[in-house]
Design an enzyme around this catalytic site. Structure first.
Site, PDB file in Angstrom:
ATOM      1  CG  HIS A   1      -1.712   1.319   1.274  1.00 15.11           C
ATOM      2  ND1 HIS A   1      -2.851   1.509   0.518  1.00 15.11           N
ATOM      3  CD2 HIS A   1      -1.508   2.478   1.956  1.00 15.11           C
ATOM      4  CE1 HIS A   1      -3.320   2.728   0.740  1.00 15.11           C
ATOM      5  NE2 HIS A   1      -2.528   3.334   1.609  1.00 15.11           N
TER       6      HIS A   1
ATOM      7  CG  ASP B   1     -12.628   2.872   4.802  1.00 17.46           C
ATOM      8  OD1 ASP B   1     -12.033   3.511   5.691  1.00 17.46           O
ATOM      9  OD2 ASP B   1     -12.401   3.022   3.596  1.00 17.46           O
TER      10      ASP B   1
ATOM     11  NE  ARG C   1     -10.784   9.491   8.620  1.00 15.87           N
ATOM     12  CZ  ARG C   1      -9.974   8.794   7.838  1.00 15.87           C
ATOM     13  NH1 ARG C   1     -10.378   7.647   7.314  1.00 15.87           N
ATOM     14  NH2 ARG C   1      -8.770   9.235   7.572  1.00 15.87           N
TER      15      ARG C   1
ATOM     16  CB  SER D   1      -9.208   4.282   6.762  1.00 19.43           C
ATOM     17  OG  SER D   1      -9.639   4.337   5.415  1.00 19.43           O
TER      18      SER D   1
ATOM     19  CE  LYS E   1      -9.430   1.725   2.544  1.00 17.24           C
ATOM     20  NZ  LYS E   1      -9.626   3.059   1.923  1.00 17.24           N
TER      21      LYS E   1
END
Length: 432
Positions: free
Chosen positions: A84, A163, A170, A185, A189
């Site tokens: 990520h 999320d 948010r 978050s 995922k």
């Protein structure tokens, strides 16, 4: 909430207390079922923003978010590993990295996102390829990942629904920058993929969400902690994002550059990051001889072949791997030239990203349409010596009315001085 009331839990967190696991699970379930009104959910997010969360709280929050929807089923006899990135300008790493690592004998199930603002999105880049499908059901996602060993697709509505709801809140309450909320978050995922290992690329600098090493390090440590608490081997690399990564910023042009890396070429900084992250992914997954495997996958063309296989599996035209000219291109080009002699001292990655966005390569809202053929090509990077009249960058566009603002942004992004700057390392540190 089945324990204390949501109002009591908000007050407890607001006053610096630690939430019980039952409080957190009930909160997430109530948000998804809409039994907790938005104003109370927003109040809890604000309390977390100011008070933070402990390691146990974060582990429970991440688990509750994962459990809010379906889990991905990816049967695999080999390790499953993902990467990520927190996002940057010119960050097309996943396009090369996922197939390259998969070609080394592991499974890479990658859920990615779209670009918003000055940073690009992996899904937008892939959708430059005619027919490429990024919206897949959980069943399709699992089938392709299992059969082909690699997939890059978007998040289904049935995966981690908490999320999407919490992120919207948010965004509207200015709590997006909360490290606990960012971490849960992202990690929810990733962990829903059933991974064995995960490598995080935390961008640092003017073109990144985290502008200081200290903030990036805090985020990295938090996410690594969440991964470990869920039994996933997790490590993070802090990498520089003061100037764009590579030479291309846009969508189709970034795909072309990613293909070049899989051919053993491409810009030095991009190629280095792909190799480094690839080695770390294999090491984290427990694969021996990681560096040798990555080099062999590049030299043999196995990574390139795996990219074509992934494109075909997701409905795209695999011929772009051998014929990149099949990708969209822009009708017009404008060269931005330097007005003096010297060295490129800095390139503001954010301004370059905004320039590409203003040409249509990015979006200000999620409803905006992407023009996949437009973007910016850099000819000079930090440290390069330039002479008056040399090309710094080239704008590629379809609407001439958009070129003026993009030109101003690119000109502003470049700083030229008499002294050659010290080169800053691309890989700043590793957190594991």
């Amino acid at each position: 909430m089945s324990g204390r009331s949501v109002r009591e839990a908000i007050r407890h967190k607001r006053n610096g207390g630690e939430l019980e696991a039952e409080d957190i699970r009930d909160f997430v379930a109530g948000v998804v079922r809409r039994t907790i009104p938005d104003y109370q959910a927003a109040a809890m997010l604000m309390a977390i923003y100011f008070r933070g969360m402990s390691v146990p709280e974060l582990a429970t929050l991440t688990s509750a978010m994962i459990e809010s929807g379906e889990r991905l089923s990816i049967p695999s006899a080999v390790p499953k590993v993902d990467k990520h990135s927190t996002g940057g300008v010119g960050d097309k790493v996943s396009l090369s990295l996922a197939p390259l690592v998969a070609a080394c004998g592991v499974t890479v199930p990658m859920m990615s996102g779209r670009g918003l603002g000055h940073t690009g999105g992996t899904l937008d880049k892939l959708e430059s390829i005619r027919g490429f499908r990024t919206a897949l059901s959980p069943k399709e996602f699992g089938r392709i990942a299992t059969r082909h060993g690699v997939i890059i697709a978007g998040q289904s509505d049935r995966i981690v629904p908490a999320d999407r709801i919490l992120y919207a809140l948010r965004d509207s309450t200015a709590t997006v920058s909360s490290i606990p909320l960012i971490s849960s978050s992202i990690m929810s995922k990733k962990l829903v993929e059933g991974l064995d290992a995960l490598v995080l690329d935390i961008k640092v600098g003017a073109g990144a969400f985290m502008e200081t090493v200290e903030d990036a390090r805090r985020l990295a440590r938090t996410m690594v902690g969440i991964g470990r608490s869920h039994g996933v081997a997790t490590r993070a690399l802090l990498t520089g994002m003061d100037e764009p990564l590579g030479l291309e910023v846009g969508n189709a042009n970034e795909v072309v550059e990613a293909i070049a890396v899989l051919r053993g070429g491409g810009p030095a900084d991009l190629a280095l990051l792909v190799r480094t992250l690839g080695v770390n992914m294999l090491e984290a997954a427990g694969v021996d001889g990681a560096a040798h495997r990555i080099e062999r996958s590049l030299e043999s063309g196995a990574g390139l072949a795996k990219l074509a296989e992934m494109i075909r599996a997701q409905g795209g035209d695999p011929r772009v791997v051998e014929q990149p000219e099949r990708l969209p291109s822009a009708a017009h080009a404008r060269r931005i030239r330097t007005t003096g002699d010297g060295y490129v001292t800095s390139i503001d990655a954010r301004d370059i990203g905004l320039a590409a966005m203003s040409l249509g390569a990015g979006r200000q809202t999620m409803e905006d349409r992407i023009d996949h053929g437009v973007g910016v090509t850099l000819s000079a990077k930090v440290g390069h010596e330039v002479r008056r009249g040399d090309v710094l960058a080239t704008l590629r566009f379809n609407d001439p009315a958009l070129a003026g603002r993009a030109s101003d942004l690119v000109e502003r992004a470049y700083v030229i001085s008499d002294l050659q700057p010290d080169r800053q390392p691309l890989i700043l540190e590793t957190v594991s």
